[in-house]
Design a protein around this motif. Sequence first.
Motif, PDB file in Angstrom:
ATOM      1  N   VAL A   1       0.843  -1.203   0.000  1.00 29.97           N
ATOM      2  CA  VAL A   1       0.000   0.000   0.000  1.00 29.97           C
ATOM      3  C   VAL A   1       0.876   1.250   0.000  1.00 29.97           C
ATOM      4  O   VAL A   1       0.615   2.207  -0.739  1.00 29.97           O
ATOM      5  CB  VAL A   1      -0.965  -0.016   1.209  1.00 29.97           C
ATOM      6  CG1 VAL A   1      -1.632   1.337   1.405  1.00 29.97           C
ATOM      7  CG2 VAL A   1      -2.008  -1.106   1.028  1.00 29.97           C
ATOM      8  N   LEU A   2       1.928   1.257   0.816  1.00 31.06           N
ATOM      9  CA  LEU A   2       2.813   2.425   0.880  1.00 31.06           C
ATOM     10  C   LEU A   2       3.553   2.628  -0.435  1.00 31.06           C
ATOM     11  O   LEU A   2       3.720   3.761  -0.891  1.00 31.06           O
ATOM     12  CB  LEU A   2       3.787   2.294   2.043  1.00 31.06           C
ATOM     13  CG  LEU A   2       3.176   2.392   3.442  1.00 31.06           C
ATOM     14  CD1 LEU A   2       4.231   2.117   4.504  1.00 31.06           C
ATOM     15  CD2 LEU A   2       2.515   3.740   3.656  1.00 31.06           C
ATOM     16  N   ARG A   3       3.988   1.560  -1.073  1.00 32.64           N
ATOM     17  CA  ARG A   3       4.656   1.679  -2.374  1.00 32.64           C
ATOM     18  C   ARG A   3       3.710   2.232  -3.428  1.00 32.64           C
ATOM     19  O   ARG A   3       4.079   3.071  -4.235  1.00 32.64           O
ATOM     20  CB  ARG A   3       5.206   0.326  -2.828  1.00 32.64           C
ATOM     21  CG  ARG A   3       6.489  -0.052  -2.173  1.00 32.64           C
ATOM     22  CD  ARG A   3       7.028  -1.295  -2.806  1.00 32.64           C
ATOM     23  NE  ARG A   3       8.330  -1.616  -2.234  1.00 32.64           N
ATOM     24  CZ  ARG A   3       9.053  -2.651  -2.583  1.00 32.64           C
ATOM     25  NH1 ARG A   3       8.596  -3.482  -3.503  1.00 32.64           N
ATOM     26  NH2 ARG A   3      10.217  -2.875  -2.024  1.00 32.64           N
ATOM     27  N   HIS A   4       2.489   1.737  -3.415  1.00 33.08           N
ATOM     28  CA  HIS A   4       1.494   2.207  -4.374  1.00 33.08           C
ATOM     29  C   HIS A   4       1.201   3.696  -4.148  1.00 33.08           C
ATOM     30  O   HIS A   4       1.118   4.463  -5.113  1.00 33.08           O
ATOM     31  CB  HIS A   4       0.218   1.370  -4.263  1.00 33.08           C
ATOM     32  CG  HIS A   4      -0.837   1.748  -5.242  1.00 33.08           C
ATOM     33  ND1 HIS A   4      -0.710   1.501  -6.590  1.00 33.08           N
ATOM     34  CD2 HIS A   4      -2.031   2.378  -5.090  1.00 33.08           C
ATOM     35  CE1 HIS A   4      -1.776   1.947  -7.206  1.00 33.08           C
ATOM     36  NE2 HIS A   4      -2.592   2.476  -6.314  1.00 33.08           N
TER      37      HIS A   4
ATOM     38  N   ARG B   1       1.914   6.934  -6.757  1.00 29.78           N
ATOM     39  CA  ARG B   1       0.835   7.824  -7.182  1.00 29.78           C
ATOM     40  C   ARG B   1       1.173   9.287  -6.896  1.00 29.78           C
ATOM     41  O   ARG B   1       0.736  10.183  -7.597  1.00 29.78           O
ATOM     42  CB  ARG B   1      -0.466   7.470  -6.482  1.00 29.78           C
ATOM     43  CG  ARG B   1      -1.007   6.139  -6.952  1.00 29.78           C
ATOM     44  CD  ARG B   1      -2.352   5.873  -6.373  1.00 29.78           C
ATOM     45  NE  ARG B   1      -3.311   6.134  -7.455  1.00 29.78           N
ATOM     46  CZ  ARG B   1      -4.571   6.407  -7.272  1.00 29.78           C
ATOM     47  NH1 ARG B   1      -5.047   6.530  -6.053  1.00 29.78           N
ATOM     48  NH2 ARG B   1      -5.368   6.602  -8.286  1.00 29.78           N
ATOM     49  N   SER B   2       1.966   9.514  -5.849  1.00 27.65           N
ATOM     50  CA  SER B   2       2.287  10.893  -5.472  1.00 27.65           C
ATOM     51  C   SER B   2       3.383  11.482  -6.349  1.00 27.65           C
ATOM     52  O   SER B   2       3.616  12.687  -6.306  1.00 27.65           O
ATOM     53  CB  SER B   2       2.691  10.964  -3.998  1.00 27.65           C
ATOM     54  OG  SER B   2       3.913  10.281  -3.795  1.00 27.65           O
ATOM     55  N   ARG B   3       4.078  10.699  -7.114  1.00 26.38           N
ATOM     56  CA  ARG B   3       5.162  11.208  -7.969  1.00 26.38           C
ATOM     57  C   ARG B   3       4.648  11.827  -9.221  1.00 26.38           C
ATOM     58  O   ARG B   3       3.782  11.748  -9.860  1.00 26.38           O
ATOM     59  CB  ARG B   3       6.134  10.097  -8.326  1.00 26.38           C
ATOM     60  CG  ARG B   3       6.930   9.653  -7.138  1.00 26.38           C
ATOM     61  CD  ARG B   3       7.903   8.592  -7.562  1.00 26.38           C
ATOM     62  NE  ARG B   3       8.557   8.053  -6.369  1.00 26.38           N
ATOM     63  CZ  ARG B   3       9.473   7.159  -6.411  1.00 26.38           C
ATOM     64  NH1 ARG B   3       9.874   6.654  -7.554  1.00 26.38           N
ATOM     65  NH2 ARG B   3      10.019   6.708  -5.330  1.00 26.38           N
TER      66      ARG B   3
END
Length: 119
Positions: A110-113, A117-119
């Motif tokens: 979840v944190l990787r996803h 998305r924030s990049r």
Amino acid sequence: MDVESIVGQARDAITVKRVFGDPYERNGVTVIPAATVKGGAGGGGGEGTGPEGQGQGRGEGSGFGLTAKPAGAYVIQGDSVRWQPAVDVNRIVLGAQVVAVVALLTLRAVLRHADRRSR
């Protein structure tokens, strides 16, 4: 030892005395311990000649295994009988470890996803 005698010994080993222990009483309470018992037996045989017709061929084999784990106990007090299951602490600890690993892997995914998305 032949296969028939191994199977006979296996049949003798898996009896009700292996499942239910001797009852014991203290202060008017009787406890009858119980276990889960599993067993199995196997055997083999053979005949014929050795490789390329040399010597005599012969073979036999057999085996037997038995395992038992505490299941719980019947507790008899007065006119009431209740079943008290045994607690397998190893199974509880293993289950908690599996849940923790799955939770950590899910959190990491979840944190990787979210980072992508924030990049």
